[in-house]
Scaffold this active site. Structure first.
Site, mmCIF file in Angstrom:
data_model
loop_
_atom_site.group_PDB
_atom_site.id
_atom_site.type_symbol
_atom_site.label_atom_id
_atom_site.label_comp_id
_atom_site.label_asym_id
_atom_site.label_seq_id
_atom_site.Cartn_x
_atom_site.Cartn_y
_atom_site.Cartn_z
ATOM 1 N N GLU A 1 1.131 7.829 -8.123
ATOM 2 C CA GLU A 1 2.576 7.724 -7.870
ATOM 3 C C GLU A 1 3.373 7.334 -9.105
ATOM 4 O O GLU A 1 4.460 7.866 -9.352
ATOM 5 C CB GLU A 1 2.858 6.704 -6.755
ATOM 6 C CG GLU A 1 2.423 7.139 -5.369
ATOM 7 C CD GLU A 1 0.943 6.908 -5.100
ATOM 8 O OE1 GLU A 1 0.243 6.371 -5.988
ATOM 9 O OE2 GLU A 1 0.491 7.265 -3.994
ATOM 10 N N HIS B 1 1.716 1.088 5.945
ATOM 11 C CA HIS B 1 2.009 2.490 6.265
ATOM 12 C C HIS B 1 3.325 2.603 7.028
ATOM 13 O O HIS B 1 3.601 3.625 7.630
ATOM 14 C CB HIS B 1 0.895 3.090 7.135
ATOM 15 C CG HIS B 1 -0.197 3.752 6.347
ATOM 16 N ND1 HIS B 1 -0.648 3.264 5.157
ATOM 17 C CD2 HIS B 1 -0.915 4.888 6.583
ATOM 18 C CE1 HIS B 1 -1.627 4.061 4.703
ATOM 19 N NE2 HIS B 1 -1.792 5.044 5.551
#
Lengths: 328, 325
Positions: A64, A133
Site C-alpha cells: 500500500e 476490516h
C-alpha cells in the site's frame, strides 16, 4: 425505461464514472489491489481491464505504501491516477504518501505542482470482520490541509463525485461503503459531476436538522420518515463531502430549526461529528433550543461477535432516539 | 573519451554546488539561516555524473539533501538561496525551504525529507512514463538510511514487475543521520538488495565523477531500452554534518564521526580529484581553473545578494497554495 429515469446500482455508478473518465482522458488510470477481482472491488471495476488493458488497469502486490506513493508520483508526472484500497484499514500503510506527500506537495512547491489524485478507500463494516476490516477513518483525512474527502451515499452522487474527484487538480480521498453497494437510484447515462464541498437537503423539515454522511444519510432519511408519523418534521442534510464542509448549508438549516442531531459513520471523539458540532457552536452558539446530540460509533474498536456488532453500529432507530431526546 | 564540453560542464556544475553549499555555512552558524539545511558538500560527483546523462524531459526526485540534485536538473541558484532564506522569490515561494526544493518545469519534480518517501514517487513518475511510452526515465536519489524503509523494497519490486524506466540511486555516505551504516544494516550490502528483485545493480566510487557518469550512462541506456529498473550504489561521504555544517567538521561536535575518517575522505574530495584530472589532461590550464572558480564564486554571491534583496512572503498570503483552485 428511458435514459432519463435509468436506475443503477451504487457500485455500477462508480464503475460508469471510471469507464467514462478513462475513455475521455488518457491520463486516467486505475491502480490497486484486486482491480481485476470482483472478490475485492465488487463490480466497480467491471469491464475496465478488458477495455483499457493492463497498462491502465493495474493490479498490484500488497504494497500500500509503495503503490500509493507511485500513484502520487504519477500524478506529479501528469497522470490522473485512481488508487484503490479495497479495505480502508490497509490504507493506513499509505498515510505517508497521502498525508506527507500528496496533501502537502502543492503547498511545499509554492503552488508549482499539483497532485490530481484520487485515493479511493472502501469501508467494509459488519460481517463479524472485527477491528482491522471495518474501520471508517475519514476523520483522519478530513483533518489534513490539502486533502478533500468525499463520501457519497447515493448512486447519483457516487458517479458524480468519482468523476469530480478525478477531474479535481488536488488529491481527493473518495470513501464509499460496501453497505451502500446494492443501493439503487437514478443515475444519468451521460458524464456529470457533483460539486465537492457541497451538501444537499435530502428532505425538508422545520423542527430539527439531522446532518448525516455516507451510510448514515439513508438511515437519517428512514428516521425522518418514522418521525414524520410521530408529527415531527425533520430536515435531513447529506454532507456528501467531509472536507470541505458545506458550512453554509449546515448553518442555514440549523439557524432555522434550532435543533440538531449529527449522524456520522465514524467514531465520536475527534471526528466529523465533533467538527460539525464545533462549527455550530461557533456560528450559532446559544441559539440552539436544546444541546445537540451526536449519533456516532462508540469509542470502541469494531467487535467480531454478532451480539456486540449489533449494538456497535448505530442505525435509524438511534437517530430517532436522539431526535426524541431533544424534542421531549 | 569525454568531450571537453562535458568535462567543463561537469566541473562547473560541481563547483556551483560546492560554492552554494559553503556560502551557507557562515549564515547557518550565525543563525541567519534557520531553516534546517542538509549540505551536499562532498557528494557533488553523484548528482553531476547522473545529471549529465539525463534529458530535460526526464524526471528526478530528491530527498532532504537535494540542493545538488536541484541545481543539476534545472533549478536556479537564485531560486535555491532565496528558498533557503524563506523568500517569496524562492523556488517554492518560501513555502518549502531547503528540504523542498523543486523545479518541476525542468523535470526536478521535488524533494522531501520523509526518508524513502520519494522513492515511491519517482517509481510513479516512471510508471507514468511507461503508461505513456514517452521515452522518459525517472531517477530517485536517496541515502543509505532510506534502505531501512519498507517502501524502498516495495518500490524495487513494483518497478521490476512492470519493468519501469527508473534508476534508483543510493548515495551511500555511510551515515543515517548519526548512525553509522554498520549500526543500521546487518551487512554493508545495499547494492545486493536489487538482486532478489532481478534488478541490474552496480556499486561504484561516488567521488569520481567520471565513474559515476559512465555508470549513469549505462543505467540510462538500459532504462531507455526497456531493461530497467537499475539500482546504483555510490560510495561517498558528506564533508559537512547531517544537518548544518558540523559533526566533526567545525570541531564543535566531535562525537559522531571519527576525525581520522573525516580526514581520509577529505583527501578524496571529488572536486579536487577532477581538477587534477583536468590539469593532467590539459583540459584546463591552472589559470583557467582559477578563473572558473572565481566566476562561479561570483555567481553564487550574486544569488546570495538576490536572496537578501528579495521580499518575504506577505503574512496575509499564509493560506495560498493549500489547494489548487
Amino acid at each position: 425505461m428511458s435514459a432519463k429515469n435509468r436506475i443503477l446500482q451504487y457500485s455500477l455508478a462508480i464503475n460508469e464514472a471510471l469507464h467514462q473518465m478513462m475513455s475521455r482522458d488518457k491520463s486516467v488510470f486505475l491502480i490497486g489491489q484486486g482491480v481485476k477481482s470482483p472478490w475485492y472491488v465488487g463490480n466497480t471495476a467491471k469491464g475496465l481491464l478488458e477495455k483499457y488493458g493492463t497498462s491502465r488497469v493495474i493490479d498490484t502486490p500488497v504494497s500500500e505504501n509503495g503503490i500509493t506513493g507511485a500513484a502520487v508520483g504519477a500524478a506529479l508526472a501528469g497522470m490522473r491516477p485512481v488508487v484503490v484500497h479495497p479495505r480502508m484499514d490497509f490504507m493506513l500503510y499509505a498515510l505517508d504518501p497521502i498525508i506527507n506527500e500528496a496533501a502537502n506537495w502543492h503547498y511545499m512547491t509554492g503552488g508549482k505542482s499539483t497532485v490530481p489524485l484520487v485515493v479511493w478507500g472502501i469501508i467494509n463494516r459488519g460481517g463479524e470482520q472485527a477491528a482491522q476490516h471495518s474501520q471508517a477513518i475519514h476523520g483522519i483525512f478530513a483533518h489534513i490541509p490539502g486533502l478533500k474527502v468525499v463520501m457519497p451515499s447515493t448512486p447519483y452522487d457516487a458517479k458524480g463525485l468519482m468523476a469530480a474527484a478525478i477531474q479535481d487538480e488536488n488529491p481527493v480521498v473518495f470513501i464509499d461503503d460496501r453497505w451502500l453497494y446494492r443501493t439503487e437510484g437514478h443515475v444519468p447515462t451521460e458524464l456529470y459531476t457533483v460539486p465537492i464541498g457541497k451538501g444537499v437537503i435530502r428532505k425538508k423539515g422545520t423542527d430539527i436538522t439531522i446532518v448525516a454522511i455516507s451510510y448514515m444519510a439513508p438511515e437519517a432519511l428512514k428516521a425522518a420518515q418514522e418521525l414524520e408519523l410521530a408529527g415531527i418534521s425533520a430536515e435531513v442534510l447529506d454532507l456528501r463531502s467531509a472536507k470541505p464542509l458545506d458550512q453554509e448549508l449546515i448553518i442555514r438549516s440549523v439557524s432555522k430549526t434550532k435543533r440538531l442531531v449529527i449522524a456520522d459513520v465514524g467514531w465520536k471523539t475527534g471526528g466529523l461529528s465533533a467538527e460539525v458540532a464545533a462549527l455550530v457552536a461557533e456560528k450559532i452558539g446559544t441559539d440552539l433550543r436544546k444541546p445537540l446530540q451526536r449519533v456516532a460509533l462508540p469509542d470502541v474498536p469494531a467487535p467480531s461477535s454478532k451480539t456486540l456488532e449489533a449494538v456497535y453500529y448505530p442505525r435509524s432507530k438511534e437517530i430517532v432516539k436522539a431526535v426524541k431526546k431533544i424534542l421531549s | 573519451m569525454y568531450s571537453k564540453h562535458l568535462l567543463k560542464k561537469m566541473y562547473t556544475d560541481m563547483l556551483v554546488i560546492r560554492y552554494a553549499e559553503e556560502i551557507l555555512v557562515e549564515p547557518i552558524i550565525k543563525g541567519e539561516v534557520k531553516c534546517p539545511v542538509h549540505l551536499y558538500s562532498g557528494q557533488e560527483a553523484v548528482a553531476v555524473g547522473i545529471g549529465a546523462v539525463l534529458a530535460r524531459k526526464d524526471y528526478v526526485f530528491g530527498n532532504h539533501r537535494s540542493h545538488g540534485h536541484y541545481l543539476v536538473h534545472g533549478g536556479t541558484l537564485k531560486g535555491l538561496i532565496a528558498e533557503i532564506y524563506g523568500k517569496e522569490t524562492g523556488c517554492a515561494k518560501g513555502r518549502g525551504g531547503s528540504m523542498h526544493v523543486c523545479a518541476p518545469e525542468a523535470g526536478f519534480l521535488g524533494a522531501a525529507p520523509i526518508v524513502a518517501g520519494t522513492i515511491a514517487l519517482a517509481t510513479g513518475a516512471a510508471l507514468a512514463a511507461s503508461i505513456r511510452k514517452d521515452g522518459r526515465i525517472a531517477v530517485s536519489f536517496f541515502g543509505d538510511g532510506a534502505t531501512g524503509e519498507g517502501t524502498f523494497y516495495e518500490s524495487l519490486n513494483f518497478a521490476s514487475l512492470r519493468k519501469l524506466p527508473i534508476i534508483f540511486v543510493c548515495e551511500n555516505n555511510l551515515y543515517a543521520t548519526h548512525m553509522p551504516l554498520q549500526d543500521c544494516r546487518a551487512a554493508n550490502n545495499i547494492v545486493a538488495t536489487g538482486k532478489p528483485f532481478c534488478i541490474p545493480s552496480f556499486r561504484e566510487d561516488g567521488n569520481d565523477v567520471l565513474k559515476v557518469y559512465d555508470l549513469a550512462a549505462k543505467a540510462a541506456a538500459l532504462c531507455r531500452a526497456g531493461k530497467g529498473p537499475v539500482l546504483l550504489e555510490f560510495m561517498t561521504y558528506r564533508m559537512r554534518g547531517h544537518v548544518g555544517p558540523d559533526d566533526n567538521v567545525q570541531g564543535c561536535r566531535t562525537d559522531i564521526r571519527p576525525a581520522r575518517e573525516v580526514a581520509i575522505w577529505k583527501g578524496k574530495d571529488p572536486i579536487e580529484a577532477l581538477e587534477k584530472y583536468l590539469l593532467r589532461r590539459k583540459i584546463y590550464r591552472l589559470i583557467e581553473l582559477k578563473q572558473t572558480r572565481s566566476s562561479v564564486a561570483r555567481t553564487v554571491k550574486e544569488a546570495m545578494e538576490f536572496a537578501s534583496d528579495s521580499k518575504y512572503p506577505a503574512p496575509e498570503e499564509l493560506g495560498y497554495y493549500v489547494s489548487k483552485k
